[in-house]
Design an enzyme around this catalytic site. Sequence first.
Site, PDB file in Angstrom:
ATOM      1  N   ASP A 231       0.855  -1.191   0.000  1.00 62.18           N
ATOM      2  CA  ASP A 231       0.000   0.000   0.000  1.00 62.18           C
ATOM      3  C   ASP A 231       0.892   1.241   0.000  1.00 62.18           C
ATOM      4  OD1 ASP A 231      -1.824   2.003   0.374  1.00 62.18           O
ATOM      5  OD2 ASP A 231      -2.658   1.216   2.246  1.00 62.18           O
TER       6      ASP A 231
ATOM      7  N   GLU B 131      -1.756  -1.238  -3.762  1.00 63.99           N
ATOM      8  CA  GLU B 131      -2.827  -0.313  -3.368  1.00 63.99           C
ATOM      9  C   GLU B 131      -2.389   1.146  -3.486  1.00 63.99           C
ATOM     10  OE1 GLU B 131      -4.894  -1.578   0.139  1.00 63.99           O
ATOM     11  OE2 GLU B 131      -5.174   0.461   0.874  1.00 63.99           O
TER      12      GLU B 131
ATOM     13  N   GLU C  92     -10.000   4.227  -1.215  1.00 68.80           N
ATOM     14  CA  GLU C  92     -10.282   4.648   0.165  1.00 68.80           C
ATOM     15  C   GLU C  92     -10.380   6.164   0.282  1.00 68.80           C
ATOM     16  OE1 GLU C  92      -6.400   3.065   1.778  1.00 68.80           O
ATOM     17  OE2 GLU C  92      -6.565   4.848   3.006  1.00 68.80           O
TER      18      GLU C  92
ATOM     19  N   HIS D 152     -12.228  -0.506   2.373  1.00 69.52           N
ATOM     20  CA  HIS D 152     -11.224   0.021   3.305  1.00 69.52           C
ATOM     21  C   HIS D 152     -11.888   0.091   4.673  1.00 69.52           C
ATOM     22  CE1 HIS D 152      -9.623   3.650   5.462  1.00 69.52           C
ATOM     23  NE2 HIS D 152      -8.479   3.079   5.147  1.00 69.52           N
TER      24      HIS D 152
HETATM   25 MG    MG Z   1      -4.748   1.971   2.133  1.00 67.02          MG
END
Ligand code: MG
Length: 344
Positions: A163, A189, A215, A265
């Site tokens: 991420d 991500e 998100e 998320h």
């Molecule tokens: Mg994230």
Amino acid sequence: MLLEIHTDTGIIGIGECNGPPQPSKTIIESFFKPLVIGEDPLNVEKIWEKLYHHSRDYGQRGMPIAAISGIDIALWDIIGKALNQPIYKLIGGGFRDKIRPYATGLYYYKGNEKEKLQEEAKRYVREGFKYLKLKIGKGIQEDIERVKWIKEAVGDKIFVMVDANHAYTASTAIRLGRILEEYDIYWFEEPVIPEDIEGYKEVKAAVNIPIAGGETVFTRFGFKDLISNRAVDIAQPCISAAGGITECKKIATICNTWNIPCIPHIWGTNIALAAALHFLAALPHTPPSIYPIEPLMEFDRTIHPIREQSTKKPIKIDSGFVLVPQEPGLGVELNRDIISKYSV
Ligand code: MG
């Protein structure tokens, strides 16, 4: 930010807004609250539209939508309690009653980072996690180093996601992603900023790793752009930010229509976790199959005294799965001692 909505029947609903608490509190108290007072909580979608319509000219994204999200979650908690049903049974019903979690953690340490990250990763594996998510975003060399450490610590049978929290330009994300391909990364991500849909598309086209994001995208209108552009392989709306349960159901339908899996998320206290568990329980398989791939639940494992103690009982885990609450509404009860201890 946690909020309560009180009704004239005595039922109280609890909600949670993702993001900085003070602005959400101000927006709710000064703007949304008078629009909600006097409404019938069963008219949850009508209330959603009313709040969005009244704030559209200066809302649409970010904290006003997080504020609506918290109100919407609290309304669903009220509806469930009024009808004596867990929320997931009222939003389509249960596709599943337990969800496989993935561990979010593996942030940054000062000093001995390799040892500390490897120990943290091994701890998650000992706890039964099969999926771990690692933070990256400090530059290609450092990111690759971190991925190697984790892979070395947990082996090939554990899935690892990375991420970047939108740290990169498309070109840097592509260079990084192409190197990461050989490490069998489960998803990559937020490679680029959420506004850069063209950048997402470039990364997705050039890198042979599923690209996840969403998100920091809000409402069905935000996801319309992300999904109809096929900018991500996995969409990640946040229930307590993107518009609550009412709106995230619509986002999930857009994802399903475009055959793009939705894996929300999840962040915050057990209130946000419970809201997401009900959403996940009622999430149709995308794609449907005789052997469908079940959605995962993001489970933040970093130390957080408020999250752990926010409800009277913890979120239940059994044999590596998180159980969907079966009690009416969200199915969790606020721990008021802890709430007053940490309230500001
Ligand atoms: Mg994230």
